[in-house]
Write an enzyme that holds these catalytic residues in place. Structure first.
Site, PDB file in Angstrom:
ATOM      1  N   ARG A   1      13.806   4.094  11.916  1.00 28.01           N
ATOM      2  CA  ARG A   1      12.598   4.913  11.943  1.00 28.01           C
ATOM      3  C   ARG A   1      11.809   4.679  13.244  1.00 28.01           C
ATOM      4  O   ARG A   1      12.373   4.242  14.230  1.00 28.01           O
ATOM      5  CB  ARG A   1      11.783   4.616  10.690  1.00 28.01           C
ATOM      6  CG  ARG A   1      12.582   4.963   9.406  1.00 28.01           C
ATOM      7  CD  ARG A   1      11.757   4.773   8.165  1.00 28.01           C
ATOM      8  NE  ARG A   1      10.567   5.620   8.189  1.00 28.01           N
ATOM      9  CZ  ARG A   1       9.554   5.486   7.330  1.00 28.01           C
ATOM     10  NH1 ARG A   1       9.606   4.545   6.388  1.00 28.01           N
ATOM     11  NH2 ARG A   1       8.505   6.286   7.410  1.00 28.01           N
TER      12      ARG A   1
ATOM     13  N   ARG B   1       5.196  10.783  -2.668  1.00 29.05           N
ATOM     14  CA  ARG B   1       5.041  10.435  -1.257  1.00 29.05           C
ATOM     15  C   ARG B   1       6.347  10.639  -0.481  1.00 29.05           C
ATOM     16  O   ARG B   1       7.345   9.971  -0.778  1.00 29.05           O
ATOM     17  CB  ARG B   1       4.640   8.958  -1.188  1.00 29.05           C
ATOM     18  CG  ARG B   1       4.494   8.438   0.203  1.00 29.05           C
ATOM     19  CD  ARG B   1       4.288   6.936   0.211  1.00 29.05           C
ATOM     20  NE  ARG B   1       4.176   6.495   1.569  1.00 29.05           N
ATOM     21  CZ  ARG B   1       4.398   5.262   1.968  1.00 29.05           C
ATOM     22  NH1 ARG B   1       4.724   4.318   1.093  1.00 29.05           N
ATOM     23  NH2 ARG B   1       4.306   4.949   3.241  1.00 29.05           N
TER      24      ARG B   1
ATOM     25  N   PRO C   1       0.786  -1.222   0.000  1.00 27.35           N
ATOM     26  CA  PRO C   1       0.000   0.000   0.000  1.00 27.35           C
ATOM     27  C   PRO C   1       0.825   1.282   0.000  1.00 27.35           C
ATOM     28  O   PRO C   1       1.883   1.359   0.621  1.00 27.35           O
ATOM     29  CB  PRO C   1      -0.822  -0.097   1.298  1.00 27.35           C
ATOM     30  CG  PRO C   1      -0.141  -1.124   2.123  1.00 27.35           C
ATOM     31  CD  PRO C   1       0.503  -2.070   1.160  1.00 27.35           C
ATOM     32  N   ASN C   2       0.313   2.245  -0.728  1.00 23.90           N
ATOM     33  CA  ASN C   2       0.873   3.603  -0.853  1.00 23.90           C
ATOM     34  C   ASN C   2       2.135   3.669  -1.705  1.00 23.90           C
ATOM     35  O   ASN C   2       2.636   4.762  -1.977  1.00 23.90           O
ATOM     36  CB  ASN C   2       1.144   4.238   0.526  1.00 23.90           C
ATOM     37  CG  ASN C   2      -0.125   4.433   1.312  1.00 23.90           C
ATOM     38  OD1 ASN C   2      -1.054   5.061   0.816  1.00 23.90           O
ATOM     39  ND2 ASN C   2      -0.203   3.883   2.517  1.00 23.90           N
TER      40      ASN C   2
ATOM     41  N   ALA D   1       3.315  -0.819   4.696  1.00 24.79           N
ATOM     42  CA  ALA D   1       2.838  -0.767   6.092  1.00 24.79           C
ATOM     43  C   ALA D   1       2.401  -2.144   6.596  1.00 24.79           C
ATOM     44  O   ALA D   1       2.454  -2.416   7.810  1.00 24.79           O
ATOM     45  CB  ALA D   1       1.694   0.231   6.217  1.00 24.79           C
TER      46      ALA D   1
ATOM     47  N   TYR E   1      11.550   8.475   0.618  1.00 23.07           N
ATOM     48  CA  TYR E   1      11.396   7.416  -0.382  1.00 23.07           C
ATOM     49  C   TYR E   1      11.951   7.788  -1.751  1.00 23.07           C
ATOM     50  O   TYR E   1      11.936   6.961  -2.664  1.00 23.07           O
ATOM     51  CB  TYR E   1       9.905   7.044  -0.511  1.00 23.07           C
ATOM     52  CG  TYR E   1       9.319   6.497   0.768  1.00 23.07           C
ATOM     53  CD1 TYR E   1       9.833   5.345   1.352  1.00 23.07           C
ATOM     54  CD2 TYR E   1       8.246   7.127   1.397  1.00 23.07           C
ATOM     55  CE1 TYR E   1       9.301   4.846   2.533  1.00 23.07           C
ATOM     56  CE2 TYR E   1       7.706   6.625   2.582  1.00 23.07           C
ATOM     57  CZ  TYR E   1       8.241   5.483   3.135  1.00 23.07           C
ATOM     58  OH  TYR E   1       7.708   4.979   4.299  1.00 23.07           O
TER      59      TYR E   1
ATOM     60  N   ASN F   1       7.770  -5.835  -1.132  1.00 19.09           N
ATOM     61  CA  ASN F   1       7.784  -4.722  -0.194  1.00 19.09           C
ATOM     62  C   ASN F   1       6.354  -4.611   0.338  1.00 19.09           C
ATOM     63  O   ASN F   1       5.496  -4.027  -0.318  1.00 19.09           O
ATOM     64  CB  ASN F   1       8.195  -3.416  -0.883  1.00 19.09           C
ATOM     65  CG  ASN F   1       8.286  -2.256   0.110  1.00 19.09           C
ATOM     66  OD1 ASN F   1       7.795  -2.369   1.237  1.00 19.09           O
ATOM     67  ND2 ASN F   1       8.894  -1.161  -0.299  1.00 19.09           N
TER      68      ASN F   1
ATOM     69  N   HIS G   1      12.679  -2.967   1.572  1.00 17.11           N
ATOM     70  CA  HIS G   1      12.159  -1.654   1.973  1.00 17.11           C
ATOM     71  C   HIS G   1      13.055  -0.572   1.414  1.00 17.11           C
ATOM     72  O   HIS G   1      14.283  -0.709   1.438  1.00 17.11           O
ATOM     73  CB  HIS G   1      12.120  -1.534   3.500  1.00 17.11           C
ATOM     74  CG  HIS G   1      11.278  -2.601   4.116  1.00 17.11           C
ATOM     75  ND1 HIS G   1       9.910  -2.569   4.076  1.00 17.11           N
ATOM     76  CD2 HIS G   1      11.622  -3.766   4.723  1.00 17.11           C
ATOM     77  CE1 HIS G   1       9.450  -3.660   4.644  1.00 17.11           C
ATOM     78  NE2 HIS G   1      10.458  -4.411   5.037  1.00 17.11           N
TER      79      HIS G   1
ATOM     80  N   GLU H   1      12.454  -9.795   1.151  1.00 16.47           N
ATOM     81  CA  GLU H   1      11.690  -8.654   1.688  1.00 16.47           C
ATOM     82  C   GLU H   1      12.508  -7.397   1.428  1.00 16.47           C
ATOM     83  O   GLU H   1      13.720  -7.376   1.676  1.00 16.47           O
ATOM     84  CB  GLU H   1      11.500  -8.859   3.206  1.00 16.47           C
ATOM     85  CG  GLU H   1      10.822  -7.682   3.884  1.00 16.47           C
ATOM     86  CD  GLU H   1      10.841  -7.809   5.416  1.00 16.47           C
ATOM     87  OE1 GLU H   1      11.251  -8.875   5.952  1.00 16.47           O
ATOM     88  OE2 GLU H   1      10.471  -6.819   6.075  1.00 16.47           O
TER      89      GLU H   1
HETATM   90  C1  DQA Z   1       8.404   0.846   3.555  1.00 14.91           C
HETATM   91  C2  DQA Z   1       8.543   1.064   5.068  1.00 14.91           C
HETATM   92  C3  DQA Z   1       7.194   0.908   5.760  1.00 14.91           C
HETATM   93  O1  DQA Z   1       7.340   1.125   7.152  1.00 14.91           O
HETATM   94  C4  DQA Z   1       6.202   1.920   5.232  1.00 14.91           C
HETATM   95  O2  DQA Z   1       4.938   1.741   5.818  1.00 14.91           O
HETATM   96  C5  DQA Z   1       6.122   1.900   3.751  1.00 14.91           C
HETATM   97  C6  DQA Z   1       7.338   1.730   2.955  1.00 14.91           C
HETATM   98  C7  DQA Z   1       9.711   1.132   2.807  1.00 14.91           C
HETATM   99  O3  DQA Z   1       9.808   0.738   1.639  1.00 14.91           O
HETATM  100  O4  DQA Z   1      10.615   1.778   3.352  1.00 14.91           O
HETATM  101  O5  DQA Z   1       5.052   2.117   3.180  1.00 14.91           O
HETATM  102  O6  DQA Z   1       8.082  -0.516   3.344  1.00 14.91           O
END
Ligand code: DQA
Length: 151
Positions: free
Chosen positions: A113, A24, A16-17, A83, A29, A80, A106, A104
């Site tokens: 963080r 964003r 998501p997002n 959240a 990011y 990825n 990120h 995995e």
């Molecule tokens: C994320 C890190 C997560 O905590 C966050 O909610 C994201 C992006 C990252 O790629 O750094 O949406 O997965």
């Protein structure tokens, strides 16, 4: 050079997002869009002789279904979970259905963080984790996957 690997398929899932990348929180990011990341994944996949498929959803159930569908078709998963990394037992359980390497990833370093991001519910079932390299992490994940993937 990549003979015999042409049928190897890697699924890349964005949670998501991540469809908002570019707009964003660019300080966290970066400014690269998801379309640009996906185009780079496709190009690198071709170089490595791997078929790649990318998928993004803002919905937990859609991600679960995509993982379930890939059970018999993919030789590796790069995910990825965004959240959902920190909360989704449903995505964790779906990943446990797979018998292939799982990376995995990120963009940000989740351990630098907020404390609620330090916990990943998929980290202990993933083959590897990449966290904090921004968009470069995707290339690294795909190259790493190419090294361990099996037909
Ligand atoms: C994320 C890190 C997560 O905590 C966050 O909610 C994201 C992006 C990252 O790629 O750094 O949406 O997965």
């Amino acid at each position: 050079m990549n003979e015999g690997r042409d049928n190897l398929k890697v699924l890349v899932i964005h949670g998501p997002n991540l469809n908002m990348l570019g707009k964003r929180e660019p300080e966290l990011y970066g400014t690269t869009t998801l379309d640009e990341i996906n185009a780079d994944i496709k190009t690198l996949g071709k170089k490595l002789g791997i078929v790649t498929e990318t998928f993004q959803s803002n919905y937990e159930g859609a991600i679960v279904e995509k993982i379930q569908e890939s059970m018999r078709t993919c030789n590796g998963l790069i995910i990825n979970p965004a959240a959902y990394t920190h909360t989704s037992i449903a995505i964790r359980d779906a990943i446990l259905l797979l018998d292939v390497p799982v990376i995995e990833i990120h963009l940000s370093n989740i351990y630098k963080r907020e404390p609620f991001r330090h916990k990943s519910v998929v980290a202990d079932i993933a083959t590897a984790q990449i966290s904090g390299l921004g968009v470069h992490g995707y290339a690294l994940a795909l190259e790493g996957m190419a090294g361990i993937i099996q037909p």
